[in-house]
Design an enzyme around this catalytic site. Sequence first.
Site, PDB file in Angstrom:
ATOM      1  N   ARG A 147      -8.108  -6.968  -9.387  1.00  0.00           N
ATOM      2  CA  ARG A 147      -8.971  -8.152  -9.640  1.00  0.00           C
ATOM      3  C   ARG A 147     -10.356  -7.671 -10.024  1.00  0.00           C
ATOM      4  O   ARG A 147     -10.655  -6.477  -9.860  1.00  0.00           O
ATOM      5  CB  ARG A 147      -9.048  -8.970  -8.348  1.00  0.00           C
ATOM      6  CG  ARG A 147      -9.782  -8.204  -7.253  1.00  0.00           C
ATOM      7  CD  ARG A 147      -9.973  -8.964  -5.948  1.00  0.00           C
ATOM      8  NE  ARG A 147     -10.853  -8.228  -5.044  1.00  0.00           N
ATOM      9  CZ  ARG A 147     -10.455  -7.270  -4.209  1.00  0.00           C
ATOM     10  NH1 ARG A 147      -9.180  -6.951  -4.143  1.00  0.00           N
ATOM     11  NH2 ARG A 147     -11.315  -6.633  -3.430  1.00  0.00           N
ATOM     12  N   LYS A 169      -3.173  11.621   7.203  1.00  0.00           N
ATOM     13  CA  LYS A 169      -4.129  12.493   7.902  1.00  0.00           C
ATOM     14  C   LYS A 169      -5.426  11.702   7.971  1.00  0.00           C
ATOM     15  O   LYS A 169      -5.823  11.059   6.971  1.00  0.00           O
ATOM     16  CB  LYS A 169      -4.321  13.785   7.085  1.00  0.00           C
ATOM     17  CG  LYS A 169      -5.277  14.772   7.699  1.00  0.00           C
ATOM     18  CD  LYS A 169      -4.603  15.508   8.823  1.00  0.00           C
ATOM     19  CE  LYS A 169      -5.618  16.406   9.546  1.00  0.00           C
ATOM     20  NZ  LYS A 169      -5.232  16.579  10.957  1.00  0.00           N
ATOM     21  N   LYS A 185       0.821  -1.232   0.000  1.00  0.00           N
ATOM     22  CA  LYS A 185       0.000   0.000   0.000  1.00  0.00           C
ATOM     23  C   LYS A 185       0.843   1.265   0.000  1.00  0.00           C
ATOM     24  O   LYS A 185       0.496   2.266  -0.618  1.00  0.00           O
ATOM     25  CB  LYS A 185      -0.948  -0.010   1.201  1.00  0.00           C
ATOM     26  CG  LYS A 185      -1.833  -1.243   1.302  1.00  0.00           C
ATOM     27  CD  LYS A 185      -2.670  -1.464   0.071  1.00  0.00           C
ATOM     28  CE  LYS A 185      -3.391  -2.789   0.111  1.00  0.00           C
ATOM     29  NZ  LYS A 185      -3.882  -3.211  -1.223  1.00  0.00           N
ATOM     30  N   GLY A 190      -8.167  -3.513   3.755  1.00  0.00           N
ATOM     31  CA  GLY A 190      -9.336  -4.019   4.472  1.00  0.00           C
ATOM     32  C   GLY A 190      -9.300  -3.724   5.963  1.00  0.00           C
ATOM     33  O   GLY A 190      -9.944  -4.372   6.753  1.00  0.00           O
ATOM     34  N   GLU A 203      -6.599   2.711  -2.287  1.00  0.00           N
ATOM     35  CA  GLU A 203      -5.936   1.463  -2.715  1.00  0.00           C
ATOM     36  C   GLU A 203      -6.330   1.173  -4.153  1.00  0.00           C
ATOM     37  O   GLU A 203      -7.328   1.717  -4.639  1.00  0.00           O
ATOM     38  CB  GLU A 203      -6.443   0.284  -1.853  1.00  0.00           C
ATOM     39  CG  GLU A 203      -6.068   0.403  -0.402  1.00  0.00           C
ATOM     40  CD  GLU A 203      -6.770  -0.626   0.490  1.00  0.00           C
ATOM     41  OE1 GLU A 203      -6.868  -0.375   1.687  1.00  0.00           O
ATOM     42  OE2 GLU A 203      -7.209  -1.671  -0.022  1.00  0.00           O
ATOM     43  N   ILE A 249      -9.129  11.087   7.543  1.00  0.00           N
ATOM     44  CA  ILE A 249     -10.261  11.706   6.844  1.00  0.00           C
ATOM     45  C   ILE A 249     -11.507  11.327   7.647  1.00  0.00           C
ATOM     46  O   ILE A 249     -11.802  10.129   7.786  1.00  0.00           O
ATOM     47  CB  ILE A 249     -10.404  11.167   5.402  1.00  0.00           C
ATOM     48  CG1 ILE A 249      -9.082  11.273   4.635  1.00  0.00           C
ATOM     49  CG2 ILE A 249     -11.528  11.873   4.663  1.00  0.00           C
ATOM     50  CD1 ILE A 249      -8.603  12.676   4.373  1.00  0.00           C
ATOM     51  N   LYS A 300      -1.335   2.991   9.154  1.00  0.00           N
ATOM     52  CA  LYS A 300      -1.798   1.911   8.270  1.00  0.00           C
ATOM     53  C   LYS A 300      -0.676   0.921   7.984  1.00  0.00           C
ATOM     54  O   LYS A 300       0.486   1.311   7.880  1.00  0.00           O
ATOM     55  CB  LYS A 300      -2.275   2.497   6.944  1.00  0.00           C
ATOM     56  CG  LYS A 300      -3.553   3.313   7.055  1.00  0.00           C
ATOM     57  CD  LYS A 300      -4.027   3.742   5.679  1.00  0.00           C
ATOM     58  CE  LYS A 300      -5.439   4.222   5.725  1.00  0.00           C
ATOM     59  NZ  LYS A 300      -5.951   4.575   4.387  1.00  0.00           N
ATOM     60  N   ARG A 360     -25.680  -7.835  -0.893  1.00  0.00           N
ATOM     61  CA  ARG A 360     -24.992  -9.119  -0.741  1.00  0.00           C
ATOM     62  C   ARG A 360     -25.785  -9.966   0.246  1.00  0.00           C
ATOM     63  O   ARG A 360     -25.933  -9.575   1.418  1.00  0.00           O
ATOM     64  CB  ARG A 360     -23.583  -8.912  -0.185  1.00  0.00           C
ATOM     65  CG  ARG A 360     -22.699  -8.091  -1.109  1.00  0.00           C
ATOM     66  CD  ARG A 360     -21.286  -8.056  -0.603  1.00  0.00           C
ATOM     67  NE  ARG A 360     -20.431  -7.160  -1.368  1.00  0.00           N
ATOM     68  CZ  ARG A 360     -19.095  -7.272  -1.382  1.00  0.00           C
ATOM     69  NH1 ARG A 360     -18.496  -8.213  -0.655  1.00  0.00           N
ATOM     70  NH2 ARG A 360     -18.369  -6.441  -2.104  1.00  0.00           N
ATOM     71  N   LYS A 400     -18.131  -5.254   2.784  1.00  0.00           N
ATOM     72  CA  LYS A 400     -19.177  -4.499   2.086  1.00  0.00           C
ATOM     73  C   LYS A 400     -20.497  -5.250   2.201  1.00  0.00           C
ATOM     74  O   LYS A 400     -20.526  -6.477   2.095  1.00  0.00           O
ATOM     75  CB  LYS A 400     -18.783  -4.305   0.613  1.00  0.00           C
ATOM     76  CG  LYS A 400     -17.528  -3.439   0.454  1.00  0.00           C
ATOM     77  CD  LYS A 400     -16.974  -3.463  -0.965  1.00  0.00           C
ATOM     78  CE  LYS A 400     -15.697  -2.646  -1.062  1.00  0.00           C
ATOM     79  NZ  LYS A 400     -15.010  -2.823  -2.357  1.00  0.00           N
TER      80      LYS A 400
END
Length: 450
Positions: free
Chosen positions: A292, A201, A116, A164, A288, A203, A158, A336, A237
């Site tokens: 895929r 920072k 990342k 994720g 990110e 968000i 991070k 989903r 999600k």
Amino acid sequence: MFKKILIANRGEIAMRVIRTCKEMGIKSVAVYSTADAESLHVRFADEAVCIGPAPSSESYLKMSNIIAAAEITNADAIHPGYGFLSENAKFSKICEEHEIKFIGASAEMIDRMGDKASAKSTMIEAGVPCVPGSEGIIPDFETCIKVAKETGYPVMLKASAGGGGKGMRAVWKEEDLQNAWESARQESKAAFGNDDMYMEKLIEEPRHIEIQVVGDSNGRACHLSERDCSVQRRHQKLTEETPSPFMTDELREEMGKAAVKAAEYIKYEGAGTVEFLVDKHRNFYFMEMNTRIQVEHPITEQVVDYDLIREQILVAAGVPISGKNYYPQLHSIECRINAEDPYKDFRPSPGKITNLHLPGGHGVRIDTHVYSGYTIPPNYDSMIAKLITTAQTREEAINKMKRALDEFVVEGIKTTVPFHRQLMDHPDYVSGNYTTKFMEDFEMEEPKDD
Ligand code: MV4
């Protein structure tokens, strides 16, 4: 053009790829674990090869068995779907070495976007807006303190090998920085075997809005507009929609251009998704890049009338893209449907589906592999279907989703259908005024004993 594609996946995405292969006159090979012997994708493919026992590590993640299945069936390409080996650089490389076309990103691209911090530095070079913060990996805690001061609290720590949300910590004041630094690194080390950290920072109350891109082997890329994926629970999600209720025409132009610039700068080949964080002032920042096809790809297909799996196969076969961009002509929502009990903290509910009625009608699409009598194995993720509704306006798409959810009958297991039905009545959802914080305050209403 490929003669035979092996689908290195299972469930609804395997069905999805097999369907497009059939339409393109390409033979399909299914692979399955012993737990999936009765699964639908095994029956729909032209050929099927058992690649091992139930555990993913012994089957769907077992590269040697998948390559062997491709060799014995003489497949000239492998479609990895999403999850499993779809973003595994080593597998991409092994396919290349065996002269089997991997319908996905190159090993180099997967590594570059999978790290990342390096993905972010690449985007800064490309001129794509990024969240202010550290220049790459933070080498030690002293630097961490310094960078946090320069960035200004609140900050987000991070994991570079992350994604994720794993190994991520929001820090509001300096006295909390050391604990966050140590616990995030431990979590990242445990999850990814790597504890490299970077900082941004924070968000506050962002939206997660991603742009679909397709790049071809001539270095050209196009975008197919956005998907709003802000409704998430523990970084899973739950529902997605396009167009985003927060989008404006000018923001869509700017984000689409930034996503195409990113894809062309790295000479990205295939279908990819550039994820952005969008703040309440409509500033957007690169988060990110996923190399895929994504679970939520159908809503894009619905509103621009485009088969993304077909495009993946064509691009992998060297066919150039047209180069034009695509803008939503309709409104589409995906829910989903998971085998989980929303009244019991969404805990998994595997088992046998004793009765199933799938909704239908104009503007209703269901991508699923389940059928009445199918037993959901406990070994894999809990998603059993994607219910997608498409209409001229958001209101009509919501109305259609409510009608389809009311029609949806699944007996023998619990599902998240009741959650989605309540979501479609929630004022903040209906008004489109939701951010990634939405699920923190969401409470299921107890079922009425009807
Ligand atoms: C952020 C953020 C706020 N500020 N970065 C979540 C997982 C990974 N995709 C990055 N994530 C976030 N990064 C900064 N600088 C908030 C999140 C975030 C989030 C982002 C998208 C969708 C859902 C989310 C849930 C919690 C946190």
